[in-house]
Design an enzyme around this catalytic site. Structure first.
Site, PDB file in Angstrom:
ATOM      1  CG  ASP A 132      -2.275   0.732   0.857  1.00 31.85           C
ATOM      2  OD1 ASP A 132      -2.206   1.948   0.569  1.00 31.85           O
ATOM      3  OD2 ASP A 132      -3.354   0.103   0.870  1.00 31.85           O
TER       4      ASP A 132
ATOM      5  CB  SER B 293     -16.369  -3.064  -9.720  1.00 31.36           C
ATOM      6  OG  SER B 293     -15.659  -2.890  -8.565  1.00 31.36           O
TER       7      SER B 293
ATOM      8  CG  HIS C  65     -15.101  -8.225 -10.610  1.00 25.78           C
ATOM      9  ND1 HIS C  65     -16.420  -8.222 -10.969  1.00 25.78           N
ATOM     10  CD2 HIS C  65     -14.982  -7.314  -9.613  1.00 25.78           C
ATOM     11  CE1 HIS C  65     -17.071  -7.355 -10.219  1.00 25.78           C
ATOM     12  NE2 HIS C  65     -16.228  -6.796  -9.393  1.00 25.78           N
TER      13      HIS C  65
ATOM     14  CG  ASN D 242     -21.024  -5.450 -10.558  1.00 26.60           C
ATOM     15  OD1 ASN D 242     -21.604  -6.014  -9.636  1.00 26.60           O
ATOM     16  ND2 ASN D 242     -19.785  -5.011 -10.458  1.00 26.60           N
TER      17      ASN D 242
END
Ligand code: NAD
Length: 732
Positions: free
Chosen positions: A356, A442, A463, A513
């Protein structure tokens, strides 16, 4: 080689060994059952045989029935399939009952030969129903073994006597988690529950010793003895009455009546408890036949067992690419998704570099795994040693150099193309040329993101769904330039972390989605029209959706919905069809009704986040219309809006295989599992009726229900999806 072989030792014990050639676990086939039947006859007739032990040549006993065969039983039965299935099932009962009675005199209950089971490990489905018919069950002391009857998970129930025997052995109440929820347990717990009799280090030796020592009384099952009373009470006993009334209410509240197997199971248990054992078996067989004849069980078996298994075994993997198993994965971004991806990878034994922007963020990401592991240890799900080893695999860092020897990168940084491009370049500078780069985006097109990569053919979408450790599906997205090795790598990785993959082509919202957003939007649109929110939510649940659309958007958050709406509108311009939905979403956003995380959304929540009921504020803003639609109309709007999107995904070439469309829908967003998935559902109602409903719905509610050309063509030809594209290799 036959599935069962028998050898009688000088001690007079006939050992029947189950060992199906070429399979890692035994499954029962019809031929196998015939062989077993014959061997039992031989052993019972042979005077030299004093007792029989049933065991396995593998490190497990059996994984169950070959469900492919159950699915085909109907076809094989010709003109009267129900009779054919019933007779097939009764034949299975005959063999198991023969084992149970073992040649005893029916009047005196004397003179039988003892038959014990020696289970070296896992015994599921028929793999437990068979031992339940023997006189004593010995299981190896193997904590990894699973014992249970998980049939209900694929839309059937234990129909080879397991239902009747378990209830008579344990009582209806104690048996219910095993029958109704398909609970499986390790041997020690199976013994504590009373399912198996002994847990020992050498079950074969113990079983042999037992049969040589057994007396007539040891062979007699309680239900065959005089004066048998069902543990916990039969239905008309006061305690039993409570159990049966409670179970009935519980099953209805959980299944809303859409799962035929749960209801049939309860009926078999209740009716079976009122009659003698052999009649109970017949009742069980009748209900089992009714479930097998219901299209839901066939569709569930096909999607949740056969096709799910095929996808996990690599049905859509490029065949000529060698093994691409991941040794070290770099996870970029240690936020909600990155932390979960690191956890499941480390659990699978893969080394992880979790990176990170600053060390605190990276450490917080690793802390997610630490908390998870600590919970696992406190609940005795894993040992401290294993937890420590798992955590030692995760290196939390800010240094890109740590990624140098990673063979896969999974990027889960902010959903911003510029940030994603920056990290892609930074990774390319340190990794070697073989490394595959996957993005967990996404919403952003893979082919566009791949432009930042020096090797677009090694760039792919993987995903995940949230929460990563719970969700079973992973969507793999092929960009325009993505090569076969990247697809194979992604599939091999998904197999390592034991999830189910689907591979789709790159298009807005990919597959899951693309279908779930219209479901949410349809619910919100109905609120705007004045349809009662309670009707919307209950209609969804009564048709088998795990969450109503309004609860779902409260969970995923209204601000995410608003963000997606703005981005979609910007991308689509005048073609954007969802203004009515946006009005509600933007109003909710302005009111701070952002969903569960804000304590208010379409529902209200208490301070612990527990749902309190539908919001009065929303009801005041969007008053209910005087006339409410029929339940079926609401259900059709909610199911068609998802299913038609699945059909369009197939037409557009986003979905390449109908099996992936169905399996992905159930595992990805919980599309009514009883239906086997959206395409199976359309097959169930039939293309001609589906096309007719599309015409009516589009006339009443708009073009989103327009019948896709593919479905229209199928309606004209009276075709089904699985008929048109094939059951196994369903390339569209
Ligand atoms: P998040 O905000 O929880 O985490 C993102 C993390 O990336 C943060 O820890 C942030 O510090 C880190 N980060 C940002 N820029 C960075 C950089 N330049 N270098 C290194 N680290 C950086 O977000 P999230 O919900 O975990 O989502 C991450 C990605 O996964 C997004 O692309 C999102 O669309 C996708 N995704 C999210 C979900 C979901 O349900 N949240 C589901 C599927 C996919």
């Amino acid at each position: 080689m036959t599935d069962f072989t028998m050898e009688t030792g000088s001690d007079g014990v006939a050992v029947i060994t189950w060992d199906v050639d070429g399979k890692s676990m035994n499954v029962l086939s019809l031929e196998g059952l015939e062989t077993l039947d014959r061997l039992i006859d031989d052993a019972l007739a042979d005077e030299a045989v004093k007792g029989i032990v049933l065991t396995s040549g593998k490190d497990s006993f059996a994984a169950g029935m070959d469900l492919n065969i159950i699915a085909k039983m109907k076809d094989m039965a010709g003109d009267d399939p129900a009779r054919g299935v019933f007779e097939g099932v009764m034949d299975m009962h005959r063999v198991l009952r023969k084992i149970e009675r073992a040649g005893m005199d029916p009047k005196t209950n004397k003179g039988g030969k003892p038959i014990a089971s020696a289970l070296p490990g896992t015994a599921l489905g028929i793999g437990l129903e068979l031992p339940l018919a023997t006189h004593r069950i010995f299981v190896a002391d193997n904590a990894k073994a699973k014992i249970g009857l998980p049939e209900i998970m694929v839309g059937i129930f234990p129909g080879a006597g397991g239902t009747t025997r378990l209830v008579r052995k344990m009582g209806a109440m104690a048996a219910s988690p095993f029958l109704l929820e398909g609970k499986t347990v390790e041997p020690a717990k199976a013994k504590a529950a009373g399912i198996v009799d002994e847990v020992v280090s050498d079950p074969l030796a113990a079983a042999k010793a037992w049969v040589l020592d057994a007396k007539d009384a040891d062979l007699l099952k309680p239900w065959d003895a005089k004066g048998y009373k069902m543990p916990g009470g039969a239905p008309y006993h006061p305690a039993g009455f409570m159990t049966f009334v409670g179970a009935s209410a519980m099953v209805n509240s959980k299944t809303k009546g859409v799962y035929p197997a749960a209801k049939a199971l309860l009926s078999a248990v209740y009716e079976g408890a009122l009659v003698p054992f052999d009649t109970a078996l017949k009742i069980e067989a009748r209900w089992f036949t009714s479930v097998l004849m219901n299209p839901s069980s066939g569709a569930m078996i096909r999607s949740l067992f056969i096709n799910k298994g095929a996808l996990e075994k690599g049905a859509v993997r490029p065949a000529d690419v060698p093994d691409q198993q991941v040794k070290k994965v770099g996870v970029l971004g240690a936020g909600m998704m990155g932390a979960g991806i690191a956890l499941v990878s480390a659990q699978a034994g893969i080394d992880v570099v979790l990176l990170d922007r600053d060390q605190d963020a990276a450490d917080r990401g690793k802390a997610y795994s630490e908390t998870y592991a600590a919970k696992g240890v406190s609940r005795k799900k894993i040992t401290q040693d294993k937890a420590d080893a798992m955590l030692a695999r995760i290196e939390a860092t800010t240094a890109y150099e740590a990624l140098a020897d990673c063979d896969l990168i999974v990027e889960a940084v902010f959903e911003d193309p510029a940030v994603k491009a920056e990290v892609t370049k930074a990774v390319d500078a340190v990794t070697n040329n073989d490394c595959i780069f996957a993005t967990n985006t996404s919403t952003l097109p893979i082919s566009e993101l791949a432009k930042a990569s020096k090797n677009p053919e090694q760039f792919i979408g993987i995903h995940f769904f949230s929460p990563v450790e719970k969700m079973l599906l992973v969507e793999i997205i092929r960009g325009k330039a993505t090569g076969d090795r990247a697809v194979a790598k992604a599939l091999d990785f998904v197999r390592q972390i034991r999830k189910t993959p689907i591979v789709v082509n790159d298009a807005r919202f990919f597959y899951a989605n693309r279908c779930i957003i219209p479901y949410i939007n349809e619910g919100i649109r109905m609120v705007k029209e004045g349809v009662a929110p309670a009707l919307i939510e209950n209609a969804a649940k009564m048709v088998g959706m795990p969450l109503g659309p309004l609860q779902l958007v409260d969970e995923t958050s209204i601000d995410l919905g608003a963000k997606i709406a703005r981005a979609t509108k910007a991308a689509m311009g005048d073609a954007y069809p969802d203004e009515a939905v946006d009005e509600v979403i933007f109003w909710m956003e302005a009111q701070g009704r952002l969903g569960r995380k804000a304590g208010k959304g379409f529902y209200d929540y208490d301070e612990k986040g527990k749902r309190q009921g539908l919001s009065q504020a929303v009801a005041a803003q969007y008053p209910q219309a005087a006339t409410q639609p029929e339940l079926l109309e609401v259900q059709h709007r909610l199911l068609f809006v998802q299913s038609l999107e699945a059909v369009r995904a197939l037409e557009d070439g986003v979905l390449m295989d109908i099996r992936e469309g169905d399996v992905g829908a159930i595992l990805g967003w919980g599309f009514a599992p009883w239906s086997g998935g959206p395409l199976s559902w359309l097959d169930m109602i039939g293309a001609p009726y589906a096309a007719e409903r599309c015409d009516a719905l589009s006339a009443a509610h708009g073009a989103r229900f327009a019948c896709p050309d593919l479905l229209r063509d199928m309606a004209d030809k009276n075709q089904s999806f699985y008929g048109r594209f094939g059951e196994t290799s369903a390339a569209a």
